[in-house]
Design a protein around this motif. Structure first.
Motif, mmCIF file in Angstrom:
data_model
loop_
_atom_site.group_PDB
_atom_site.id
_atom_site.type_symbol
_atom_site.label_atom_id
_atom_site.label_comp_id
_atom_site.label_asym_id
_atom_site.label_seq_id
_atom_site.Cartn_x
_atom_site.Cartn_y
_atom_site.Cartn_z
ATOM 1 N N VAL A 68 0.604 -1.399 0.157
ATOM 2 C CA VAL A 68 0.410 0.263 -0.177
ATOM 3 C C VAL A 68 1.040 1.180 -0.167
ATOM 4 C CG1 VAL A 68 -1.325 1.381 1.297
ATOM 5 C CG2 VAL A 68 -1.809 -0.913 0.740
ATOM 6 N N GLN A 69 1.643 1.207 0.847
ATOM 7 C CA GLN A 69 2.982 2.241 0.985
ATOM 8 C C GLN A 69 3.715 2.826 -0.335
ATOM 9 O OE1 GLN A 69 6.647 1.479 2.997
ATOM 10 N NE2 GLN A 69 6.906 3.856 3.248
ATOM 11 N N SER A 70 3.905 1.665 -1.016
ATOM 12 C CA SER A 70 4.492 2.117 -2.058
ATOM 13 C C SER A 70 3.396 2.951 -3.301
ATOM 14 C CB SER A 70 5.108 0.777 -2.950
ATOM 15 O OG SER A 70 4.756 -0.221 -4.042
ATOM 16 N N SER A 71 2.232 1.228 -3.202
ATOM 17 C CA SER A 71 1.688 2.452 -3.868
ATOM 18 C C SER A 71 0.610 3.851 -3.607
ATOM 19 C CB SER A 71 0.234 1.540 -4.547
ATOM 20 O OG SER A 71 -0.376 0.415 -4.453
ATOM 21 N N GLU A 131 3.097 6.636 -5.667
ATOM 22 C CA GLU A 131 3.344 5.982 -6.756
ATOM 23 C C GLU A 131 2.180 7.580 -6.907
ATOM 24 O OE1 GLU A 131 2.357 3.261 -8.683
ATOM 25 O OE2 GLU A 131 3.426 1.990 -7.641
ATOM 26 N N VAL A 132 1.828 7.999 -6.125
ATOM 27 C CA VAL A 132 0.133 9.592 -5.974
ATOM 28 C C VAL A 132 1.129 10.837 -6.406
ATOM 29 C CG1 VAL A 132 -1.264 10.523 -5.600
ATOM 30 C CG2 VAL A 132 -1.750 7.743 -5.252
ATOM 31 N N ASP A 133 1.299 11.685 -7.340
ATOM 32 C CA ASP A 133 1.816 12.839 -7.590
ATOM 33 C C ASP A 133 1.637 13.679 -6.674
ATOM 34 O OD1 ASP A 133 2.249 14.547 -8.328
ATOM 35 O OD2 ASP A 133 2.274 15.622 -10.311
ATOM 36 N N TRP A 180 -7.940 13.994 5.940
ATOM 37 C CA TRP A 180 -8.718 13.202 5.954
ATOM 38 C C TRP A 180 -9.548 13.103 4.683
ATOM 39 C CZ3 TRP A 180 -9.477 8.641 7.448
ATOM 40 C CH2 TRP A 180 -10.793 7.572 7.550
ATOM 41 N N GLN A 181 -9.520 13.986 3.957
ATOM 42 C CA GLN A 181 -11.358 14.049 2.875
ATOM 43 C C GLN A 181 -9.912 13.872 1.305
ATOM 44 O OE1 GLN A 181 -12.707 18.384 3.217
ATOM 45 N NE2 GLN A 181 -14.439 16.979 3.100
ATOM 46 N N THR A 182 -8.547 15.021 1.628
ATOM 47 C CA THR A 182 -7.901 14.146 0.765
ATOM 48 C C THR A 182 -6.756 12.633 0.812
ATOM 49 O OG1 THR A 182 -6.998 16.807 1.501
ATOM 50 C CG2 THR A 182 -5.139 15.318 0.376
ATOM 51 N N ILE A 183 -6.900 12.300 2.153
ATOM 52 C CA ILE A 183 -6.650 11.130 1.532
ATOM 53 C C ILE A 183 -7.652 9.657 0.977
ATOM 54 C CG2 ILE A 183 -6.369 9.123 2.966
ATOM 55 C CD1 ILE A 183 -5.535 10.425 5.092
ATOM 56 N N MET A 184 -9.572 10.021 1.897
ATOM 57 C CA MET A 184 -9.963 9.716 1.196
ATOM 58 C C MET A 184 -9.738 9.690 -0.009
ATOM 59 S SD MET A 184 -10.308 7.411 3.675
ATOM 60 C CE MET A 184 -11.186 6.275 3.415
ATOM 61 N N GLU A 206 -6.582 7.727 -6.163
ATOM 62 C CA GLU A 206 -5.668 7.584 -7.641
ATOM 63 C C GLU A 206 -5.073 6.578 -7.653
ATOM 64 O OE1 GLU A 206 -4.567 11.062 -10.063
ATOM 65 O OE2 GLU A 206 -6.759 10.096 -9.439
ATOM 66 N N ALA A 207 -4.649 6.354 -6.151
ATOM 67 C CA ALA A 207 -3.872 4.991 -5.831
ATOM 68 C C ALA A 207 -4.658 3.236 -6.428
ATOM 69 C CB ALA A 207 -2.952 4.834 -4.946
ATOM 70 N N LEU A 208 -5.617 3.710 -7.067
ATOM 71 C CA LEU A 208 -7.114 2.260 -6.556
ATOM 72 C C LEU A 208 -6.111 1.175 -7.840
ATOM 73 C CD1 LEU A 208 -8.424 1.061 -4.788
ATOM 74 C CD2 LEU A 208 -10.428 2.106 -6.620
ATOM 75 N N PRO A 209 -5.631 2.009 -8.557
ATOM 76 C CA PRO A 209 -5.129 0.580 -9.396
ATOM 77 C C PRO A 209 -4.106 -0.140 -9.205
ATOM 78 C CG PRO A 209 -5.970 2.657 -11.342
ATOM 79 C CD PRO A 209 -5.908 3.021 -10.206
ATOM 80 N N SER A 210 -3.688 0.507 -9.066
ATOM 81 C CA SER A 210 -2.364 0.087 -8.634
ATOM 82 C C SER A 210 -2.262 -0.599 -7.213
ATOM 83 C CB SER A 210 -1.195 0.961 -8.134
ATOM 84 O OG SER A 210 0.318 0.876 -7.212
ATOM 85 N N LEU A 211 -3.353 -0.098 -6.250
ATOM 86 C CA LEU A 211 -3.551 -1.219 -5.433
ATOM 87 C C LEU A 211 -4.016 -3.012 -5.666
ATOM 88 C CD1 LEU A 211 -5.032 1.695 -2.728
ATOM 89 C CD2 LEU A 211 -3.024 0.627 -2.742
ATOM 90 N N PHE A 212 -5.208 -2.550 -6.361
ATOM 91 C CA PHE A 212 -5.497 -3.657 -6.700
ATOM 92 C C PHE A 212 -4.574 -4.741 -7.347
ATOM 93 C CE2 PHE A 212 -9.523 -2.201 -6.290
ATOM 94 C CZ PHE A 212 -10.204 -3.383 -5.435
#
Ligand SMILES: Nc1ncnc2c1ncn2[C@@H]1O[C@H](COP(=O)(O)OP(=O)(O)OP(=O)(O)O)[C@@H](O)[C@H]1O
Ligand SMILES: [Mg+2]
Lengths: 364, 227
Positions: free
Chosen positions: B116-119, B122-124, B139-143, B149-155
């Motif tokens: 998760v950390q590495s995904s 990757e987010v700019d 919190w909003q920025t994370i959620m 933005e990281a979702l594809p990489s997370l999968f």
């Protein structure tokens, strides 16, 4: 067409920085990015910030919305002291300060609609209202029909339009722009700038923009601040700064604007008491007055025009003339004084330098 | 030769394989979900506590990072044995598929945290700047910005984790955890039934391929960066 700056800007500053300091790092590696920076941006103005790379422009603009926290000094935006706001107050204040970026910084996971809706969602605007507002904004920035497109499917210019729409969503008082056109081609740059100027005129939003392109400043900025090594070394009306730059930093930045006279057009001449080779820059009111004609009439000199060029600054003519002033020494001196009085920027040209330049041009 | 091939498809073996597969899917599925329940927040904290991020905090970042590294450096087989008392305390037993879920989850959490950390890294950073500039809370920025933005990489990371869990679950099978690994060891290795061994390996290969493909497919569906 007569949209002069006085009608769009009032004197009340919407952004006012006072003695702002910001240092990055500690000890030997520390960098003073901002040193005692003070400036005020009048409401409704388009305010340019120029300076060489590393001068502190980005740090300055990021301090306005507290993306960067200054070490000391005061930053007031629309009467709010930004440095003293609580976390929640800052979030609310930021909604009234839009920002656009060089690399757009759009959310790739959201389409155009989603990107523009983002700041409204954040602010807790109800869904139905979001829809109406987003559609209005899409129209405003000229992206009709592209609501469902993702950033990857858009051109650079279109992406920046999304950036602009998103920045305007919560009807901000101020729009901050950090090199918003630096990643765009010249054609697109002009379109995006026109859009920004249109929006400024229509909504009255104050714009603070950083750019490396002097013609951008010349075209649309009412006022400009020149930064050098963390300090604001010069600030004022664009026409004044461009035609009579006071600081060496400003002169260096504007050199290309002034000293683009092709050396070969100038005949072999030497400066003597009877001849003075000068470069005259006319801007604003002086550009439209018949100054040369009056000069001939009132003073016994013969101005021989060697080179002339007219550019535009904020839709106003801005002229450059290279003139050989011939006459009695006293008359030549008087002529120079007269020109200064008429707010013409006068540079005495260095003849030896021109001769050298001519030689190198011929050798090429 | 044909006799051997026929022995691969006996109803008895098919039955065994099916049961083994279901047990493996159960172990892997549940521990994958649990590993993300704990590992995702850990990964987020690892990223946002870095300097210049949303909640810079050197102390938390260092401690968490060290804990994750320790977790990652323990060989699974040792971890499995070492936490038997813990497993027993939670599930009531240390043997069986459900009991295997505990060590599998414990082993996967630090792995997931790093994935998760590495995904998220990757987010700019510009996207985070933009969200904050628009008035988003951390919190909003994370959620709403960082994680989507990281979702594809997370999968993609989840697919890798799942594949790893299949491997671990086979080891867990060795100490009575059930599943395909258990099957391969009990029949293939201990009773020299080569047909069982071959088919188990075959099913494992297909399972791993399928997981990887599904992960990539989901990631591609979610990724709007190019098209
Ligand atoms: N986050 C940071 N950490 C450390 N130093 C920084 C940081 N941001 C800026 N600086 C330093 O502060 C100085 C001013 O940087 P800044 O980005 O404001 O310059 P700039 O005028 O925007 O330059 P450019 O035209 O290249 O964008 C530079 O020396 C830069 O290296
Ligand atoms: Mg910059």
């Amino acid at each position: 067409m007569n949209t002069n700056t006085a009608s769009t800007t009032s004197s009340r500053p919407i952004v006012r920085l006072t003695d702002v300091n910001k240092t990055f790092g500690t000890g030997k590696d520390s960098v003073s990015a901002l040193r005692n920076v003070s400036l005020s941006v009048p409401q409704g103005a388009i305010y340019g910030v120029i300076g060489l790379s590393g001068a502190g422009k980005s740090t300055l603009i990021r301090c306005i919305n507290m993306l960067e926290r200054p070490d000391s000094g005061s930053i007031a935006v629309a009467g709010r002291e930004m440095t003293r706001l609580s976390g929640h107050e800052l979030m609310v204040a930021r909604r009234r300060i839009g920002m656009i970026f060089q690399h757009f910084n759009l959310l790739n996971s959201r389409n155009v609609y989603g990107n523009i809706a983002f700041p409204l969602e954040i602010a807790g605007v109800p869904k139905a209202k979001i829809k109406a507002r987003v559609e209005e904004l899409i129209e405003l920035v000229g992206l009709n029909g592209r609501a469902k497109a993702y950033p990857a499917q858009l051109s650079g210019g279109q992406k920046q339009r999304v950036g602009i729409a998103r920045a305007l969503a919560n009807e901000p008082d101020v729009l901050l722009s950090d090199e918003a056109t630096s990643a765009l081609d010249p054609e697109t740059t002009i379109q995006v700038l026109q859009l920004i100027r249109d929006i400024n005129r229509r909504t009255g939003v104050t714009v603070v923009m950083i750019t490396h392109e002097m013609n951008v400043i010349r075209e649309i900025c009412d006022q400009v601040a020149v930064m050098n090594d963390g300090s604001v070394v010069e600030a004022g009306a664009t026409a004044d700064v461009f035609s009579r730059p006071q600081s060496s930093a400003a002169r260096r930045l504007l050199r290309s604007q002034f000293e683009s006279t092709p050396a070969t057009v100038i005949p072999d001449l030497t400066n003597s008491d009877h001849h003075k080779l000068v470069k005259l820059s006319f801007a604003g009111a002086s550009a439209s007055a018949p100054i040369i004609a009056e000069l001939i009439r009132s003073i016994a000199v013969t101005p021989n025009i060697l080179y002339g060029r007219i550019d535009r600054m904020q839709g106003q003519p801005w002229g450059t003339l290279v003139v050989d002033l011939a006459g009695e020494p006293e008359a030549v001196k008087e002529a120079l004084k007269y020109l200064e009085r008429r707010e013409v920027h006068v540079i005495e040209l260095d003849v030896t330098a021109i001769e050298q330049a001519k030689e190198s041009e011929q050798n090429d | 030769m044909t006799e051997f091939i026929q022995s691969l498809f006996t109803p008895m073996l098919t039955q065994l394989l099916l049961q083994g597969l279901l047990e493996t899917l159960y172990m892997v599925g549940v521990s994958l979900v649990l590993a993300y329940v704990f590992g995702l927040p850990l990964g987020v904290i690892l990223v946002v506590t870095e300097p210049d991020h949303l909640w810079p905090n050197k102390v938390i970042n260092r401690i968490l990072s060290a804990v994750v590294n320790i977790g990652r450096s323990l060989p699974f087989i040792i971890l499995m044995v070492a936490i038997i008392p813990f497993t027993r305390a939670i599930v009531g037993t240390s043997i069986g598929t459900t009991a295997a879920i505990v060590p599998l989850t414990v082993a996967a959490v630090p792995f997931v945290a790093r994935m998760v950390q590495s995904s998220l890294k990757e987010v700019d950073h510009g996207v985070i700047d933009a969200a904050l500039a628009m008035g988003a809370s951390s919190w909003q920025t994370i959620m709403r910005a960082l994680l989507p933005e990281a979702l594809p990489s997370l999968f993609l990371g989840a697919a890798v984790t799942a594949v790893n869990l299949v491997g671990y679950s086979a080891m867990a099978g060795a100490i009575g955890g059930g599943g395909l690994g258990d099957l391969a060891i009990r029949f293939g290795y201990q009773r020299f039934q080569t047909n069982v061994m071959v088919m188990t390996v075959l099913v494992l290969i297909i399972l791993v391929q399928a997981m990887q493909l599904i992960g990539e497919w989901v990631a591609r569906r979610l990724d709007h960066r190019s098209r």
